[in-house]
Design a protein around this motif. Structure first.
Motif, PDB file in Angstrom:
ATOM      1  N   PRO A  69       0.690 -12.907 -14.412  1.00 27.53           N
ATOM      2  CA  PRO A  69       2.030 -12.796 -13.828  1.00 27.53           C
ATOM      3  C   PRO A  69       2.074 -13.434 -12.445  1.00 27.53           C
ATOM      4  O   PRO A  69       1.067 -13.537 -11.753  1.00 27.53           O
ATOM      5  N   LEU A  70       3.280 -13.829 -12.053  1.00 27.20           N
ATOM      6  CA  LEU A  70       3.454 -14.455 -10.754  1.00 27.20           C
ATOM      7  C   LEU A  70       3.250 -13.449  -9.627  1.00 27.20           C
ATOM      8  O   LEU A  70       3.489 -12.246  -9.785  1.00 27.20           O
ATOM      9  N   ILE A  71       2.791 -13.961  -8.494  1.00 27.85           N
ATOM     10  CA  ILE A  71       2.701 -13.147  -7.295  1.00 27.85           C
ATOM     11  C   ILE A  71       4.063 -13.166  -6.611  1.00 27.85           C
ATOM     12  O   ILE A  71       4.615 -14.247  -6.335  1.00 27.85           O
ATOM     13  N   VAL A  72       4.624 -11.981  -6.357  1.00 24.31           N
ATOM     14  CA  VAL A  72       5.956 -11.873  -5.761  1.00 24.31           C
ATOM     15  C   VAL A  72       5.877 -10.996  -4.518  1.00 24.31           C
ATOM     16  O   VAL A  72       4.875 -10.315  -4.264  1.00 24.31           O
ATOM     17  N   THR A  73       6.947 -11.026  -3.743  1.00 21.44           N
ATOM     18  CA  THR A  73       7.045 -10.192  -2.529  1.00 21.44           C
ATOM     19  C   THR A  73       7.666  -8.841  -2.869  1.00 21.44           C
ATOM     20  O   THR A  73       8.703  -8.786  -3.546  1.00 21.44           O
ATOM     21  N   TRP A  74       6.993  -7.804  -2.413  1.00 24.54           N
ATOM     22  CA  TRP A  74       7.475  -6.437  -2.594  1.00 24.54           C
ATOM     23  C   TRP A  74       8.085  -5.974  -1.265  1.00 24.54           C
ATOM     24  O   TRP A  74       7.457  -6.103  -0.217  1.00 24.54           O
ATOM     25  N   ASN A  75       9.309  -5.432  -1.293  1.00 25.41           N
ATOM     26  CA  ASN A  75       9.988  -4.907  -0.105  1.00 25.41           C
ATOM     27  C   ASN A  75      10.289  -3.429  -0.328  1.00 25.41           C
ATOM     28  O   ASN A  75      10.967  -3.075  -1.315  1.00 25.41           O
ATOM     29  N   ILE A  76       9.785  -2.602   0.572  1.00 30.79           N
ATOM     30  CA  ILE A  76       9.985  -1.140   0.459  1.00 30.79           C
ATOM     31  C   ILE A  76      10.580  -0.648   1.770  1.00 30.79           C
ATOM     32  O   ILE A  76      10.042  -0.922   2.858  1.00 30.79           O
ATOM     33  N   SER A  77      11.683   0.100   1.705  1.00 30.43           N
ATOM     34  CA  SER A  77      12.321   0.678   2.890  1.00 30.43           C
ATOM     35  C   SER A  77      12.788   2.087   2.550  1.00 30.43           C
ATOM     36  O   SER A  77      12.885   2.462   1.378  1.00 30.43           O
ATOM     37  N   GLY A  78      13.089   2.846   3.588  1.00 26.12           N
ATOM     38  CA  GLY A  78      13.575   4.201   3.365  1.00 26.12           C
ATOM     39  C   GLY A  78      13.659   4.994   4.644  1.00 26.12           C
ATOM     40  O   GLY A  78      13.484   4.450   5.752  1.00 26.12           O
ATOM     41  N   ARG A  79      13.911   6.286   4.488  1.00 26.06           N
ATOM     42  CA  ARG A  79      14.067   7.195   5.639  1.00 26.06           C
ATOM     43  C   ARG A  79      13.440   8.535   5.269  1.00 26.06           C
ATOM     44  O   ARG A  79      13.640   9.040   4.147  1.00 26.06           O
ATOM     45  N   VAL A  80      12.687   9.120   6.204  1.00 26.92           N
ATOM     46  CA  VAL A  80      12.014  10.406   5.985  1.00 26.92           C
ATOM     47  C   VAL A  80      12.725  11.466   6.814  1.00 26.92           C
ATOM     48  O   VAL A  80      12.931  11.272   8.023  1.00 26.92           O
ATOM     49  N   ILE A  81      13.102  12.594   6.183  1.00 28.32           N
ATOM     50  CA  ILE A  81      13.829  13.665   6.873  1.00 28.32           C
ATOM     51  C   ILE A  81      13.176  15.008   6.577  1.00 28.32           C
ATOM     52  O   ILE A  81      12.416  15.164   5.621  1.00 28.32           O
ATOM     53  N   ASP A  82      13.484  15.997   7.449  1.00 27.91           N
ATOM     54  CA  ASP A  82      13.052  17.379   7.251  1.00 27.91           C
ATOM     55  C   ASP A  82      13.944  18.023   6.201  1.00 27.91           C
ATOM     56  O   ASP A  82      15.169  17.955   6.300  1.00 27.91           O
ATOM     57  N   ARG A  83      13.346  18.636   5.183  1.00 24.43           N
ATOM     58  CA  ARG A  83      14.129  19.210   4.086  1.00 24.43           C
ATOM     59  C   ARG A  83      15.056  20.322   4.561  1.00 24.43           C
ATOM     60  O   ARG A  83      16.182  20.445   4.063  1.00 24.43           O
ATOM     61  N   ALA A  84      14.646  21.129   5.517  1.00 32.06           N
ATOM     62  CA  ALA A  84      15.460  22.268   5.948  1.00 32.06           C
ATOM     63  C   ALA A  84      16.555  21.839   6.929  1.00 32.06           C
ATOM     64  O   ALA A  84      17.719  22.171   6.764  1.00 32.06           O
ATOM     65  N   SER A  85      16.184  21.087   7.968  1.00 34.21           N
ATOM     66  CA  SER A  85      17.140  20.743   9.028  1.00 34.21           C
ATOM     67  C   SER A  85      17.879  19.444   8.774  1.00 34.21           C
ATOM     68  O   SER A  85      18.862  19.161   9.447  1.00 34.21           O
ATOM     69  N   ARG A  86      17.417  18.626   7.824  1.00 30.52           N
ATOM     70  CA  ARG A  86      17.995  17.320   7.536  1.00 30.52           C
ATOM     71  C   ARG A  86      17.877  16.352   8.704  1.00 30.52           C
ATOM     72  O   ARG A  86      18.577  15.356   8.779  1.00 30.52           O
ATOM     73  N   GLN A  87      16.970  16.651   9.640  1.00 35.03           N
ATOM     74  CA  GLN A  87      16.740  15.788  10.789  1.00 35.03           C
ATOM     75  C   GLN A  87      15.618  14.803  10.474  1.00 35.03           C
ATOM     76  O   GLN A  87      14.749  15.072   9.645  1.00 35.03           O
ATOM     77  N   PRO A  88      15.631  13.608  11.133  1.00 33.65           N
ATOM     78  CA  PRO A  88      14.580  12.624  10.854  1.00 33.65           C
ATOM     79  C   PRO A  88      13.211  13.121  11.301  1.00 33.65           C
ATOM     80  O   PRO A  88      13.090  13.842  12.294  1.00 33.65           O
ATOM     81  N   VAL A  89      12.172  12.709  10.554  1.00 32.54           N
ATOM     82  CA  VAL A  89      10.789  13.010  10.901  1.00 32.54           C
ATOM     83  C   VAL A  89      10.211  11.749  11.545  1.00 32.54           C
ATOM     84  O   VAL A  89      10.066  10.712  10.886  1.00 32.54           O
ATOM     85  N   VAL A  90       9.911  11.840  12.824  1.00 37.55           N
ATOM     86  CA  VAL A  90       9.439  10.688  13.594  1.00 37.55           C
ATOM     87  C   VAL A  90       7.914  10.625  13.515  1.00 37.55           C
ATOM     88  O   VAL A  90       7.229  11.644  13.619  1.00 37.55           O
ATOM     89  N   GLY A  91       7.368   9.400  13.334  1.00 36.00           N
ATOM     90  CA  GLY A  91       5.929   9.215  13.328  1.00 36.00           C
ATOM     91  C   GLY A  91       5.251   9.628  12.046  1.00 36.00           C
ATOM     92  O   GLY A  91       4.028   9.809  12.020  1.00 36.00           O
ATOM     93  N   ALA A  92       6.017   9.783  10.956  1.00 34.71           N
ATOM     94  CA  ALA A  92       5.399  10.120   9.670  1.00 34.71           C
ATOM     95  C   ALA A  92       4.666   8.896   9.114  1.00 34.71           C
ATOM     96  O   ALA A  92       5.139   7.762   9.218  1.00 34.71           O
ATOM     97  N   GLY A  93       3.490   9.117   8.525  1.00 38.46           N
ATOM     98  CA  GLY A  93       2.731   8.026   7.933  1.00 38.46           C
ATOM     99  C   GLY A  93       3.241   7.685   6.539  1.00 38.46           C
ATOM    100  O   GLY A  93       3.463   8.569   5.713  1.00 38.46           O
ATOM    101  N   VAL A  94       3.451   6.364   6.278  1.00 35.30           N
ATOM    102  CA  VAL A  94       3.949   5.896   4.984  1.00 35.30           C
ATOM    103  C   VAL A  94       2.916   4.914   4.415  1.00 35.30           C
ATOM    104  O   VAL A  94       2.587   3.914   5.071  1.00 35.30           O
ATOM    105  N   ALA A  95       2.376   5.199   3.229  1.00 36.14           N
ATOM    106  CA  ALA A  95       1.394   4.329   2.566  1.00 36.14           C
ATOM    107  C   ALA A  95       1.923   3.952   1.190  1.00 36.14           C
ATOM    108  O   ALA A  95       2.377   4.819   0.434  1.00 36.14           O
ATOM    109  N   ALA A  96       1.883   2.636   0.887  1.00 39.06           N
ATOM    110  CA  ALA A  96       2.375   2.139  -0.405  1.00 39.06           C
ATOM    111  C   ALA A  96       1.246   1.418  -1.129  1.00 39.06           C
ATOM    112  O   ALA A  96       0.451   0.705  -0.513  1.00 39.06           O
ATOM    113  N   ARG A  97       1.181   1.612  -2.462  1.00 42.23           N
ATOM    114  CA  ARG A  97       0.247   0.875  -3.320  1.00 42.23           C
ATOM    115  C   ARG A  97       1.061   0.048  -4.298  1.00 42.23           C
ATOM    116  O   ARG A  97       1.886   0.587  -5.050  1.00 42.23           O
TER     117      ARG A  97
END
Length: 567
Positions: free
Chosen positions: A305-333
């Motif tokens: 198969p061809l090699i293509v570019t993968w683009n991943i974006s999003g937002r991480v929030i606190d489930r209870a307060s719905r506030q953003p979680v700053v400095g959370a680690g994001v790892a993609a495979r």
């Protein structure tokens, strides 16, 4: 009333007796024949005729009068109840009554968990907590009031409360002498913050096949023929199990009403799955035996198969307060290549990743943050390889609140005399909970409050005419700090000042994180050959006293003090 009736009856009986006596007297003298009255001497002649002879003779009798003797009438005297003769008594001895001074209202803390929370008002609506009292603590009671749910609360002393007061639940105390406790108006109830609980999301998958639809099979693999049905792209199905096919690909077990057992399997790479951490592994159903074995036709060498570019974006929030979680680690495979990409969320909880890999396999995303549970997401193949996760929710795992207890004594370094009315402020760990109190006449103080078991204790001691002392003890087990004599350095006087503090008479210097005074030169030295015996030499330059202020005569007295930090 009863006595009056007796007197009336006695009066009637007495009147009857008088009436009977009068009637008897009248009967005696009016109806009885008169008694013969004989005079002392009486002369008379009686002529008598003889029947036999017919002759008449004169007899001259002599009568003697006997005076009649009258029988006196008995006088009936009514009998009245005897009147008691008063017995003279002596002068009574006065009894002197010494009143017992009233005992002050107080309560003994007796909570079911070993402590009682102290609040800013009478009721559970008053949050956050001011602190706690441990069981056995005796506190004065200054007032009382009922909460909104009609439970009784005591108004007690608490250093960091408003005007040094707080409220404790009466049922968690043993109260005495509360008969005179006044009613105290409750402070305004804080406006409650209502947080709508977020329901726990169930594992589910969104159909996202490159063909526009996805087959449902009776087992995890394309060998399970025939198919049971199909779902179009965009359909959302629950995930109730998972298993790996013979070629290593992941399949989801889903509810499917058209199958014999009302379950079916779909290829995980052609879905966008969420909340799959709790999905269980399930047994693989038997592989169907093919009716006809076909001889495979030789094929040409597959094209990579061809090699293509993968683009991943999003937002991480606190489930209870719905506030953003700053400095959370994001790892993609990225797919089957196993290419790894990592980043952290920005100030708004957003993240972006981009990289190249073959256009096959799933996307695996792992989110980690301090104080939160790890979240793992799986997304199937999409064309093009562009993924957006608008709200990845993390569940908080904050450590529980624990009680912090700090007590000690403040003395003057030059004289070792206790220093009263010194302000002692404590900051509890990374939570930043502040506690304040004043030392007593003996220089002693105690503080207690609740915070999470992380970070260090920071202690600041300030007093008029003394340098400010800042102390950071080493964290202790149980968060109980017993601080021995803490020295205060007087402000500069008219003479040089130098003192030596031995920090290791009770504990090693390693237990002390920092110790500093304002406007004082601090030098660390070793004492003897023992490396644990480390002290501080505090020197203060001579300075003339302010105008109108007397010189401090004790500033030249050297002294060695022991500071015990921790327990």
């Amino acid at each position: 009333m009863q006595r009056n009736i007796i007197w009336i009856i006695l009066g009637i009986l007495f009147g009857c007796l008088i009436l009977l006596a009068v009637m008897w007297f009248l009967w005696r003298f009016l109806f009885s024949p008169p008694l013969p009255v004989s005079p002392t001497s009486m002369s008379g002649f009686v002529t008598m005729t003889s029947a036999s002879t017919g002759s008449t003779a004169e007899i001259s009798p002599t009568l003697t009068l006997v005076p009649a003797t009258l029988i006196p009438t008995a006088t009936v005297v009514p009998t009245f109840p005897p009147t008691a003769t008063p017995i003279p008594t002596g002068t009574p001895t006065p009894v002197v009554y010494t009143p017992t001074p009233p005992l002050s209202p107080h309560a003994v803390i007796n909570g079911p968990n070993g402590y009682v929370n102290v609040r800013s008002g009478p009721g559970l609506d008053y949050i956050p907590l001011l602190g706690t009292y441990n069981n056995g603590t005796v506190v004065d009671i200054f007032g009382k009031q009922y909460s909104s749910d009609e439970t009784l609360w005591w108004f007690v002393p608490f250093p960091i409360g408003t005007n040094g007061r707080g409220w404790v639940y009466a049922d968690y105390t043993i109260a005495r002498n509360v008969g005179t406790v006044p009613w105290v108006n409750a402070p305004s109830t804080p406006t409650p913050v209502y947080v709508t609980p977020t329901p726990i999301p169930t594992p589910h998958a969104i159909i996202n096949s490159p063909d526009g639809f996805l087959y449902v099979r009776s087992g995890p693999g394309s060998v399970y023929q025939p198919t049971l049905g199909a779902y179009n792209n965009g359909a959302v199905v629950d995930i109730i199990g998972k298993q790996v096919a013979a070629n290593g690909a992941l399949w989801w077990l889903i509810p499917f009403a058209s199958s014999p057992n009302r379950q079916g399997w779909i290829y995980a790479n052609y879905t966008i799955a969420k909340n799959t951490n709790s999905v269980p592994w399930v047994p693989v159903p038997p592989t169907p035996t093919p009716a006809i074995t076909l001889t495979p036709t030789p094929t040409s060498t597959p094209i990579a198969p061809l090699i293509v570019t993968w683009n991943i974006s999003g937002r991480v929030i606190d489930r209870a307060s719905r506030q953003p979680v700053v400095g959370a680690g994001v790892a993609a495979r990225l797919g089957n290549d196993g290419t790894q990409l990592t980043t952290i969320t920005d100030g708004n909880g957003n993240f972006y990743l981009a990289g190249q890999a073959h256009d096959d396999g799933n996307l695996w995303l792992t989110i980690t943050a301090a104080g939160y549970s790890q979240e793992t997401l799986t997304a199937g193949a999409v064309k093009p390889r562009v993924y957006n996760f608008p709200a990845i929710e993390l569940t908080s795992q904050e450590p529980p609140l624990v009680s912090w207890v700090v007590f000690g004594r403040v003395v003057e370094i030059g004289t070792a005399n206790p220093v009263p009315n010194v302000n002692v402020e404590a900051i509890l760990g990374t939570d930043g909970v502040r506690l304040n109190t004043l030392t007593g006449l003996d220089g002693e103080f105690s503080l207690n409050g609740q915070a999470r078991d992380r970070g260090s204790l920071s202690l600041t001691i300030t007093a008029t005419d003394y340098q400010t002392l800042v102390l950071t003890p080493e964290p202790t087990d149980g968060r109980v700090y017993h601080l021995a004599d803490l020295p205060l350095v007087p402000v500069a006087g008219s003479c040089a000042y130098e003192s030596v503090i031995n920090l290791s008479q009770i504990v090693a210097l390693s237990r002390l994180q920092s110790l500093s005074f304002t406007n004082v030169t601090t030098t660390s030295v070793n004492v003897g050959n023992n490396q644990n015996l480390v002290g501080l030499v505090l020197t203060q330059s001579p300075d003339p006293p302010p105008e109108g202020q007397s010189e401090r005569l004790n500033c030249q007295l050297p002294i060695i003090l022991g500071i015990g930090v921790g327990q």
